[in-house]
Every structure is written in C-alpha cells, then in structure tokens.
Design an enzyme around this catalytic site. Structure first.
Site, PDB file in Angstrom:
ATOM      1  N   ASP A 137       0.724  -1.172   0.117  1.00 29.07           N
ATOM      2  CA  ASP A 137      -0.112   0.046   0.134  1.00 29.07           C
ATOM      3  C   ASP A 137       0.854   1.313   0.181  1.00 29.07           C
ATOM      4  OD1 ASP A 137      -2.002   1.864   0.332  1.00 29.07           O
ATOM      5  OD2 ASP A 137      -3.215   0.923   1.959  1.00 29.07           O
ATOM      6  N   ARG A 139      -0.329   4.535  -0.333  1.00 26.36           N
ATOM      7  CA  ARG A 139      -1.135   5.575  -0.533  1.00 26.36           C
ATOM      8  C   ARG A 139      -0.622   6.807   0.581  1.00 26.36           C
ATOM      9  NH1 ARG A 139      -6.951   3.053   0.061  1.00 26.36           N
ATOM     10  NH2 ARG A 139      -5.702   1.753   1.214  1.00 26.36           N
TER      11      ARG A 139
HETATM   12  N1  GTP Z   1      -2.310  -2.378  -6.352  1.00 26.80           N
HETATM   13  C1  GTP Z   1      -3.571  -2.827  -6.303  1.00 26.80           C
HETATM   14  N2  GTP Z   1      -4.581  -1.988  -6.070  1.00 26.80           N
HETATM   15  C2  GTP Z   1      -5.682  -2.235  -6.066  1.00 26.80           C
HETATM   16  C3  GTP Z   1      -6.120  -3.593  -6.239  1.00 26.80           C
HETATM   17  N3  GTP Z   1      -7.308  -3.800  -5.969  1.00 26.80           N
HETATM   18  C4  GTP Z   1      -7.831  -2.637  -5.766  1.00 26.80           C
HETATM   19  N4  GTP Z   1      -7.092  -1.700  -5.703  1.00 26.80           N
HETATM   20  C5  GTP Z   1      -6.628  -0.571  -5.349  1.00 26.80           C
HETATM   21  O1  GTP Z   1      -6.984  -0.447  -3.812  1.00 26.80           O
HETATM   22  C6  GTP Z   1      -7.626   1.012  -3.683  1.00 26.80           C
HETATM   23  C7  GTP Z   1      -8.713   0.757  -2.533  1.00 26.80           C
HETATM   24  O2  GTP Z   1      -8.175   0.365  -1.380  1.00 26.80           O
HETATM   25  P1  GTP Z   1      -8.576  -0.873  -0.725  1.00 26.80           P
HETATM   26  O3  GTP Z   1      -7.327  -1.371   0.017  1.00 26.80           O
HETATM   27  O4  GTP Z   1      -9.406  -1.841  -1.556  1.00 26.80           O
HETATM   28  O5  GTP Z   1      -9.466  -0.212   0.331  1.00 26.80           O
HETATM   29  P2  GTP Z   1      -9.369   0.754   1.609  1.00 26.80           P
HETATM   30  O6  GTP Z   1      -9.759   1.985   0.947  1.00 26.80           O
HETATM   31  O7  GTP Z   1      -8.025   0.390   2.283  1.00 26.80           O
HETATM   32  O8  GTP Z   1     -10.326   0.167   2.533  1.00 26.80           O
HETATM   33  P3  GTP Z   1     -11.800   0.402   2.281  1.00 26.80           P
HETATM   34  O9  GTP Z   1     -12.192   2.047   3.010  1.00 26.80           O
HETATM   35  O10 GTP Z   1     -12.613  -0.538   3.420  1.00 26.80           O
HETATM   36  O11 GTP Z   1     -12.447   0.310   1.093  1.00 26.80           O
HETATM   37  C8  GTP Z   1      -8.129   1.716  -4.993  1.00 26.80           C
HETATM   38  O12 GTP Z   1      -6.875   2.621  -5.106  1.00 26.80           O
HETATM   39  C9  GTP Z   1      -7.871   0.571  -6.078  1.00 26.80           C
HETATM   40  O13 GTP Z   1      -7.497   1.156  -7.438  1.00 26.80           O
HETATM   41  C10 GTP Z   1      -5.219  -4.608  -6.498  1.00 26.80           C
HETATM   42  O14 GTP Z   1      -5.447  -5.857  -6.712  1.00 26.80           O
HETATM   43  N5  GTP Z   1      -3.868  -4.328  -6.606  1.00 26.80           N
END
Ligand code: GTP
Ligand code: ZN
Length: 207
Positions: A137, A139
């Site tokens: 992650d 972000r």
């Molecule tokens: N690298 C990668 N990114 C992904 C994948 N699937 C979804 N994403 C990205 O993950 C991000 C969303 O994050 P998540 O980890 O699904 O959710 P979160 O925001 O941490 O948690 P929630 O608030 O519960 O949704 C978005 O930017 C998506 O584009 C994947 O398989 N690989």
C-alpha cells in the site's frame, strides 16, 4: 524499487480551485476541485449539507479505482463502496466523499494492470504488488487532510472496513472520531481478494 509519490519527506501543497453543483442519482452534491502543486494531480470532494459547522462529518476517503468505479469491474469492491458511500451521505443529508487520485493503492493504473496479470497467474493482491517491487500500500492521505482543512471539516466519521487506514489517516493529521463499516459488493470474482484483504491488510470484512 518504485519511486513513492508524494515524497514522504515533503509536505504536499494542494490548491482549492472551484466548486459547482453535481446532481447524481443519490441527490445533488457540491463538487469541489483541488490541484496538487507538484504532481498536478486533480482531486475532488463531493459534499452535501453544512460540513463546516464543526460537528463530525460522515466521510468516505475513496482511492481511485478506474476499473471498479467506472468500468464495472467485479475484481474488487470499490464501485459498490463508492455507490454505498454516496447513498449513505445522501440519506444523512450531510457528508463528504473525497475522491483521491491514488489509483491502485498508489502504484497507478498501468502497474495495477500488471498486478492483475500476476493475480490471474495465481498471486494474491499483496504478493503481486511485491513481485512488482512495490509495497502492498503506497497511499498518502496528507493530501486529504489539506482538502478537509480547506472545506473547514474539523473531524470525520470514516466509512471504511480498514482499521489500518484509520491509523494512516490519524498519522496524516486527520481527526477520525468513528469508523463506519462499508461492507458491500462481495461476489464470486472478488471473494478471494476480499479474504486476502482481511488476512493480510487487516480489513474487517466479516460481521
Ligand atoms: N495494487 C492494487 N491495487 C488495488 C487492487 N485492487 C484494488 N486496488 C486499489 O485499492 C484501492 C482501494 O483500496 P482498498 O485496499 O481496496 O480499500 P481501503 O480503501 O484500504 O479500505 P476500504 O475503505 O474498506 O475500502 C484503490 O486505489 C484501488 O484501485 C489490487 O489488486 N492491486
Ligand atoms: Zn477497486
């Protein structure tokens, strides 16, 4: 190893640009546009009601997922969460949805496609990122804090299933007073993905 953007050493600068009305099937929101100075990345916040009154605001900090949000992908739960969050805000008559342009947990769309290809070959979502040389992650939510500040949003009730995200938000200086679960969109295509998020990324996806 990938270059992390925004650079963790440098505080991002985000400029508020303009606001307009945004009618949606859920109700009429106000859309606020922001631009990051270094990357020129463009972000938006949709608000409804008076979010600057000092009371906690129901909020979704949604990271961009072009495939799930716009292209109906069933590989993840993003599109379903986006809709459910807008619906919840509209039902409450007050809230904010921050649409953050950090696609693929920060690795970008093309790298996410590379990661999906590895997942098609058997890797899980975390392993695929690691095989590409990225952390699970990448972000950075400091940009979101600047946008909340600009809108005079003092504290938030965050719709998420990810307790670690709450920690990241707090570390970015955001006052999180509550976690509101957002469990929608499980289907046969994302079953394994959601289980991996729960097991490896700490998401609370079982009621
Ligand atoms: N690298 C990668 N990114 C992904 C994948 N699937 C979804 N994403 C990205 O993950 C991000 C969303 O994050 P998540 O980890 O699904 O959710 P979160 O925001 O941490 O948690 P929630 O608030 O519960 O949704 C978005 O930017 C998506 O584009 C994947 O398989 N690989
Ligand atoms: Zn997604």
């Amino acid at each position: 190893m990938a270059v992390q953007y925004p650079n963790p050493q440098i505080e991002p600068v985000v400029d508020y640009v303009a606001s307009c009305k945004l009618p949606t099937p859920f109700g009429v929101f106000t859309m606020h546009g922001f631009e990051e100075q270094d990357s020129r990345r463009e972000h938006v916040v949709l608000t409804m009601g008076d979010v600057a009154d000092g009371l906690p605001v129901l909020a979704r900090l949604h990271s961009e997922c072009l495939t799930g949000d716009a292209l109906f992908s069933l590989r993840c739960d993003c599109g379903f969460q986006l809709e459910a969050a807008l619906d919840a805000i509209a039902k409450e008559g007050r809230g904010a949805l921050l649409y953050l342009r950090q696609e693929g947990r920060g690795i970008g769309l093309i790298n996410k496609i590379r990661a999906y290809k590895l997942q098609d070959g058997g890797a899980d979502t975390v392993e695929a990122n690691e095989q590409l040389g990225f952390p699970a992650d990448m972000r950075d939510f400091r940009v979101a804090r600047h946008m909340l500040d600009a809108l005079n949003i003092k504290s938030v009730r965050v719709m998420t299933n990810n307790p670690r995200k709450l920690e990241t938000l707090k570390n970015a200086g955001i006052d999180v007073v509550e976690r509101v679960p957002l469990m929608v969109g499980r289907n046969p295509h994302n079953d394994h993905y959601l289980d991996t998020k729960a097991a490896k990324l700490g998401h609370m996806l079982f009621s």
